[in-house]
Write an enzyme that holds these catalytic residues in place. Structure first.
Site, PDB file in Angstrom:
ATOM      1  N   ASN A  45       0.833  -1.202   0.000  1.00  0.00           N
ATOM      2  CA  ASN A  45       0.000   0.000   0.000  1.00  0.00           C
ATOM      3  C   ASN A  45       0.872   1.258   0.000  1.00  0.00           C
ATOM      4  O   ASN A  45       1.955   1.288   0.591  1.00  0.00           O
ATOM      5  CB  ASN A  45      -1.006   0.012   1.155  1.00  0.00           C
ATOM      6  N   VAL A  46       0.368   2.257  -0.721  1.00  0.00           N
ATOM      7  CA  VAL A  46       1.091   3.528  -0.891  1.00  0.00           C
ATOM      8  C   VAL A  46       0.090   4.648  -0.651  1.00  0.00           C
ATOM      9  O   VAL A  46      -0.854   4.818  -1.442  1.00  0.00           O
ATOM     10  CB  VAL A  46       1.686   3.649  -2.314  1.00  0.00           C
ATOM     11  N   GLU A  47       0.287   5.394   0.420  1.00  0.00           N
ATOM     12  CA  GLU A  47      -0.657   6.452   0.798  1.00  0.00           C
ATOM     13  C   GLU A  47      -0.140   7.826   0.358  1.00  0.00           C
ATOM     14  O   GLU A  47       1.009   7.970  -0.049  1.00  0.00           O
ATOM     15  CB  GLU A  47      -0.840   6.429   2.323  1.00  0.00           C
ATOM     16  N   GLU A  57      -3.168  -4.985  -2.919  1.00  0.00           N
ATOM     17  CA  GLU A  57      -3.686  -5.928  -3.921  1.00  0.00           C
ATOM     18  C   GLU A  57      -3.716  -5.263  -5.301  1.00  0.00           C
ATOM     19  O   GLU A  57      -3.396  -5.892  -6.324  1.00  0.00           O
ATOM     20  CB  GLU A  57      -5.114  -6.366  -3.549  1.00  0.00           C
ATOM     21  N   CYS A  88     -10.407  -5.363   1.106  1.00  0.00           N
ATOM     22  CA  CYS A  88     -11.562  -4.453   1.155  1.00  0.00           C
ATOM     23  C   CYS A  88     -12.461  -4.693  -0.058  1.00  0.00           C
ATOM     24  O   CYS A  88     -12.102  -5.412  -1.009  1.00  0.00           O
ATOM     25  CB  CYS A  88     -11.082  -3.003   1.208  1.00  0.00           C
ATOM     26  N   CYS A  91     -10.939  -3.775  -3.489  1.00  0.00           N
ATOM     27  CA  CYS A  91      -9.938  -4.760  -3.929  1.00  0.00           C
ATOM     28  C   CYS A  91     -10.608  -6.043  -4.401  1.00  0.00           C
ATOM     29  O   CYS A  91     -10.138  -6.673  -5.352  1.00  0.00           O
ATOM     30  CB  CYS A  91      -8.937  -5.047  -2.817  1.00  0.00           C
TER      31      CYS A  91
END
Ligand code: THU
Ligand code: ZN
Length: 132
Positions: A45-47, A57, A88, A91
């Site tokens: 994950n990249v925020e 994913e 989620c 995804c």
């Protein structure tokens, strides 16, 4: 349940998870897909500061598509959390695009505990590209 390919995928997903950029949620996720070309593709994950995030994913699927592969055969998802991660809703729909109902989704926590569910059970009676 965790055969050799799943262990390898877990290693790659865990390595990606360690690179997660998540200064806002502090919730690191990694994923690794086995693609139809036989290769493994990982993502994390990249925020960003406006609280958007690319999910692990989706990042793994993007790596797969960017490399020219077309379909997800299996996926391993892991989070740095003592609860077993679940993908989620967004995804689930994204994975559904590139997989069949019997695609196996392996979900891990940071203790090595694992659940497995089929794509069709995670997203029942789903809408997909064949409708259009
Ligand atoms: N996250 C994922 O990467 N995958 C999911 O399916 C659940 C949530 C990430 C997004 C965000 O960076 C953090 O976990 C907290 O929601
Ligand atoms: Zn997600």
């Amino acid at each position: 349940m965790t055969d050799q390919i799943i262990q390898k995928m877990l290693e790659k997903a865990t390595a990606a998870m360690k690179n997660a950029y998540c200064p806002y949620s502090h919730f690191s996720v990694g994923a690794c897909v086995l693609a139809d070309d036989g290769n493994l593709y990982a993502g994390c994950n990249v925020e960003n500061v406006v609280y958007n995030a690319t999910h692990a994913e989706v990042a793994a699927v993007a790596a797969m598509i960017s490399a020219g592969a077309k379909r997800v055969q299996k996926i391993v998802i892991v989070a740095d959390c003592n609860k077993i991660i679940v993908p989620c809703g967004g995804c689930r729909q994204h994975l559904r695009e590139f997989s069949s109902e019997d695609m196996e989704v392996y979900m891990f926590n940071n203790q090595g505990d694992c659940d497995m569910m089929k794509m069709g059970d995670l997203l029942v009676k789903s809408f997909g590209p064949e409708y259009l």
